[in-house]
Design a protein around this motif. Structure first.
Motif, PDB file in Angstrom:
ATOM      1  N   ASP A  22       0.836  -1.198   0.000  1.00 18.42           N
ATOM      2  CA  ASP A  22       0.000   0.000   0.000  1.00 18.42           C
ATOM      3  C   ASP A  22       0.870   1.246   0.000  1.00 18.42           C
ATOM      4  O   ASP A  22       0.507   2.257  -0.600  1.00 18.42           O
ATOM      5  CB  ASP A  22      -0.927   0.011   1.232  1.00 18.42           C
ATOM      6  N   ILE A  23       1.992   1.151   0.696  1.00 21.04           N
ATOM      7  CA  ILE A  23       2.916   2.288   0.759  1.00 21.04           C
ATOM      8  C   ILE A  23       4.332   1.780   0.933  1.00 21.04           C
ATOM      9  O   ILE A  23       4.574   0.786   1.632  1.00 21.04           O
ATOM     10  CB  ILE A  23       2.547   3.276   1.885  1.00 21.04           C
ATOM     11  N   ILE A  24       5.251   2.478   0.283  1.00 24.00           N
ATOM     12  CA  ILE A  24       6.672   2.160   0.400  1.00 24.00           C
ATOM     13  C   ILE A  24       7.399   3.438   0.800  1.00 24.00           C
ATOM     14  O   ILE A  24       7.221   4.479   0.173  1.00 24.00           O
ATOM     15  CB  ILE A  24       7.248   1.633  -0.931  1.00 24.00           C
ATOM     16  N   PHE A  25       8.190   3.342   1.831  1.00 24.78           N
ATOM     17  CA  PHE A  25       9.034   4.455   2.254  1.00 24.78           C
ATOM     18  C   PHE A  25      10.442   4.220   1.719  1.00 24.78           C
ATOM     19  O   PHE A  25      10.968   3.120   1.824  1.00 24.78           O
ATOM     20  CB  PHE A  25       9.107   4.549   3.785  1.00 24.78           C
ATOM     21  N   ILE A  26      11.018   5.251   1.159  1.00 26.19           N
ATOM     22  CA  ILE A  26      12.407   5.173   0.709  1.00 26.19           C
ATOM     23  C   ILE A  26      13.247   5.801   1.814  1.00 26.19           C
ATOM     24  O   ILE A  26      13.140   6.986   2.090  1.00 26.19           O
ATOM     25  CB  ILE A  26      12.608   5.902  -0.630  1.00 26.19           C
ATOM     26  N   GLY A  27      14.037   4.969   2.460  1.00 22.86           N
ATOM     27  CA  GLY A  27      14.784   5.376   3.642  1.00 22.86           C
ATOM     28  C   GLY A  27      14.051   4.925   4.892  1.00 22.86           C
ATOM     29  O   GLY A  27      12.854   4.621   4.854  1.00 22.86           O
ATOM     30  N   SER A  28      14.772   4.870   5.989  1.00 27.18           N
ATOM     31  CA  SER A  28      14.170   4.347   7.222  1.00 27.18           C
ATOM     32  C   SER A  28      14.452   5.237   8.427  1.00 27.18           C
ATOM     33  O   SER A  28      14.531   4.763   9.556  1.00 27.18           O
ATOM     34  CB  SER A  28      14.674   2.931   7.499  1.00 27.18           C
ATOM     35  N   GLY A  29      14.599   6.525   8.179  1.00 26.55           N
ATOM     36  CA  GLY A  29      14.811   7.463   9.277  1.00 26.55           C
ATOM     37  C   GLY A  29      13.564   7.630  10.124  1.00 26.55           C
ATOM     38  O   GLY A  29      12.540   6.975   9.909  1.00 26.55           O
ATOM     39  N   HIS A  30      13.648   8.537  11.096  1.00 30.97           N
ATOM     40  CA  HIS A  30      12.562   8.721  12.064  1.00 30.97           C
ATOM     41  C   HIS A  30      11.197   8.906  11.416  1.00 30.97           C
ATOM     42  O   HIS A  30      10.222   8.262  11.803  1.00 30.97           O
ATOM     43  CB  HIS A  30      12.852   9.920  12.978  1.00 30.97           C
ATOM     44  N   ALA A  31      11.102   9.799  10.459  1.00 34.27           N
ATOM     45  CA  ALA A  31       9.804  10.064   9.827  1.00 34.27           C
ATOM     46  C   ALA A  31       9.268   8.809   9.149  1.00 34.27           C
ATOM     47  O   ALA A  31       8.070   8.503   9.253  1.00 34.27           O
ATOM     48  CB  ALA A  31       9.925  11.201   8.830  1.00 34.27           C
ATOM     49  N   ALA A  32      10.140   8.078   8.477  1.00 33.95           N
ATOM     50  CA  ALA A  32       9.710   6.878   7.763  1.00 33.95           C
ATOM     51  C   ALA A  32       9.221   5.807   8.724  1.00 33.95           C
ATOM     52  O   ALA A  32       8.133   5.252   8.544  1.00 33.95           O
ATOM     53  CB  ALA A  32      10.844   6.346   6.892  1.00 33.95           C
ATOM     54  N   TRP A  33      10.014   5.496   9.752  1.00 29.13           N
ATOM     55  CA  TRP A  33       9.563   4.395  10.598  1.00 29.13           C
ATOM     56  C   TRP A  33       8.369   4.759  11.462  1.00 29.13           C
ATOM     57  O   TRP A  33       7.531   3.902  11.734  1.00 29.13           O
ATOM     58  CB  TRP A  33      10.685   3.717  11.371  1.00 29.13           C
TER      59      TRP A  33
ATOM     60  N   LEU B   2      10.214  -3.138  13.767  1.00 29.10           N
ATOM     61  CA  LEU B   2       9.423  -2.991  12.544  1.00 29.10           C
ATOM     62  C   LEU B   2       8.868  -4.331  12.082  1.00 29.10           C
ATOM     63  O   LEU B   2       7.735  -4.415  11.606  1.00 29.10           O
ATOM     64  CB  LEU B   2      10.263  -2.333  11.455  1.00 29.10           C
ATOM     65  N   ALA B   3       9.657  -5.386  12.224  1.00 25.70           N
ATOM     66  CA  ALA B   3       9.199  -6.722  11.828  1.00 25.70           C
ATOM     67  C   ALA B   3       7.984  -7.153  12.647  1.00 25.70           C
ATOM     68  O   ALA B   3       7.067  -7.781  12.114  1.00 25.70           O
ATOM     69  CB  ALA B   3      10.337  -7.731  11.971  1.00 25.70           C
ATOM     70  N   VAL B   4       7.970  -6.818  13.923  1.00 25.99           N
ATOM     71  CA  VAL B   4       6.824  -7.152  14.786  1.00 25.99           C
ATOM     72  C   VAL B   4       5.546  -6.514  14.241  1.00 25.99           C
ATOM     73  O   VAL B   4       4.467  -7.106  14.311  1.00 25.99           O
ATOM     74  CB  VAL B   4       7.089  -6.709  16.251  1.00 25.99           C
ATOM     75  N   ASP B   5       5.688  -5.313  13.659  1.00 20.06           N
ATOM     76  CA  ASP B   5       4.528  -4.632  13.080  1.00 20.06           C
ATOM     77  C   ASP B   5       4.225  -5.113  11.657  1.00 20.06           C
ATOM     78  O   ASP B   5       3.313  -4.593  11.015  1.00 20.06           O
ATOM     79  CB  ASP B   5       4.762  -3.116  13.058  1.00 20.06           C
ATOM     80  N   GLY B   6       4.980  -6.084  11.156  1.00 20.67           N
ATOM     81  CA  GLY B   6       4.730  -6.627   9.828  1.00 20.67           C
ATOM     82  C   GLY B   6       5.269  -5.782   8.695  1.00 20.67           C
ATOM     83  O   GLY B   6       4.836  -5.917   7.546  1.00 20.67           O
ATOM     84  N   ILE B   7       6.208  -4.910   8.985  1.00 25.03           N
ATOM     85  CA  ILE B   7       6.796  -4.031   7.972  1.00 25.03           C
ATOM     86  C   ILE B   7       7.980  -4.739   7.333  1.00 25.03           C
ATOM     87  O   ILE B   7       8.874  -5.213   8.035  1.00 25.03           O
ATOM     88  CB  ILE B   7       7.237  -2.697   8.611  1.00 25.03           C
ATOM     89  N   ASP B   8       7.977  -4.810   6.021  1.00 18.54           N
ATOM     90  CA  ASP B   8       9.089  -5.422   5.300  1.00 18.54           C
ATOM     91  C   ASP B   8      10.206  -4.395   5.114  1.00 18.54           C
ATOM     92  O   ASP B   8       9.942  -3.237   4.774  1.00 18.54           O
ATOM     93  CB  ASP B   8       8.644  -5.911   3.920  1.00 18.54           C
ATOM     94  N   ILE B   9      11.426  -4.824   5.316  1.00 21.24           N
ATOM     95  CA  ILE B   9      12.594  -3.990   5.063  1.00 21.24           C
ATOM     96  C   ILE B   9      13.318  -4.582   3.864  1.00 21.24           C
ATOM     97  O   ILE B   9      13.684  -5.761   3.865  1.00 21.24           O
ATOM     98  CB  ILE B   9      13.530  -3.923   6.283  1.00 21.24           C
ATOM     99  N   ILE B  10      13.475  -3.768   2.844  1.00 18.04           N
ATOM    100  CA  ILE B  10      14.153  -4.188   1.629  1.00 18.04           C
ATOM    101  C   ILE B  10      15.461  -3.409   1.564  1.00 18.04           C
ATOM    102  O   ILE B  10      15.443  -2.171   1.546  1.00 18.04           O
ATOM    103  CB  ILE B  10      13.283  -3.892   0.392  1.00 18.04           C
ATOM    104  N   PHE B  11      16.569  -4.101   1.563  1.00 13.73           N
ATOM    105  CA  PHE B  11      17.863  -3.429   1.499  1.00 13.73           C
ATOM    106  C   PHE B  11      18.267  -3.230   0.048  1.00 13.73           C
ATOM    107  O   PHE B  11      18.265  -4.170  -0.743  1.00 13.73           O
ATOM    108  CB  PHE B  11      18.928  -4.214   2.261  1.00 13.73           C
ATOM    109  N   GLY B  12      18.550  -1.986  -0.282  1.00 13.90           N
ATOM    110  CA  GLY B  12      18.963  -1.665  -1.632  1.00 13.90           C
ATOM    111  C   GLY B  12      18.702  -0.209  -1.940  1.00 13.90           C
ATOM    112  O   GLY B  12      18.360   0.587  -1.066  1.00 13.90           O
ATOM    113  N   HIS B  13      18.839   0.135  -3.204  1.00  7.04           N
ATOM    114  CA  HIS B  13      18.635   1.496  -3.692  1.00  7.04           C
ATOM    115  C   HIS B  13      17.315   1.525  -4.445  1.00  7.04           C
ATOM    116  O   HIS B  13      17.067   0.662  -5.288  1.00  7.04           O
ATOM    117  CB  HIS B  13      19.795   1.900  -4.604  1.00  7.04           C
ATOM    118  N   ALA B  14      16.472   2.504  -4.152  1.00  2.00           N
ATOM    119  CA  ALA B  14      15.159   2.604  -4.794  1.00  2.00           C
ATOM    120  C   ALA B  14      15.177   3.633  -5.911  1.00  2.00           C
ATOM    121  O   ALA B  14      15.852   4.651  -5.825  1.00  2.00           O
ATOM    122  CB  ALA B  14      14.116   2.991  -3.761  1.00  2.00           C
ATOM    123  N   SER B  15      14.415   3.339  -6.942  1.00  2.00           N
ATOM    124  CA  SER B  15      14.177   4.326  -7.997  1.00  2.00           C
ATOM    125  C   SER B  15      12.773   4.087  -8.551  1.00  2.00           C
ATOM    126  O   SER B  15      12.251   2.974  -8.509  1.00  2.00           O
ATOM    127  CB  SER B  15      15.232   4.230  -9.095  1.00  2.00           C
TER     128      SER B  15
END
Length: 119
Positions: free
Chosen positions: A4-15, A99-112
């Motif tokens: 439904d939504i993807i955040f690019i980066g995982s800083g405070h606002a994103a998480w 984040l995993a407990v909340d079911g959020i997937d973390i994808i390591f890499g560069h987004a475009s």
């Protein structure tokens, strides 16, 4: 994978946003290039606070040199840096687990952006 939504980066606002959306039932992912929790937690703000405190204290002590203080207090940088690593280094893994407990997937890499609906 569809989200439904993807955040690019995982800083405070994103998480913070990711957690709220995931708890509201949305399928959420974070794409992170380096360490979970972003620059502030891992390299900037938090690390700076740990390193700045002793430096600030030393500065204040030097202001009293010759009027009740001598130069006996010094920063031992290798020990201070070891302390910083002891405190800061586990934070990205701890946040990844939260984040995993909340079911959020973390994808390591560069987004475009590929198109309006594809990252």
């Amino acid at each position: 994978m569809k989200y439904d939504i993807i955040f690019i980066g995982s800083g405070h606002a994103a998480w913070h946003g990711a957690q709220e959306l995931a708890r509201a039932g949305k399928r959420v992912a974070l794409i992170e290039q380096e360490k979970v929790s972003g620059t502030c937690t891992n390299f900037g703000c938090n690390a700076k606070i740990l390193l700045d405190g002793p430096a600030e204290l030393l500065h204040h002590l030097h202001n009293y040199h010759g009027i009740g203080m001598n130069d006996a207090v010094n920063i031992v940088w290798p020990e201070l840096m070891a302390y910083k690593h002891q405190v800061i280094d586990p934070m990205d893994e701890a946040m990844a687990q939260i984040l995993a407990v909340d079911g959020i997937d973390i994808i390591f890499g560069h987004a475009s952006f590929v198109d309006a609906h594809t990252i």
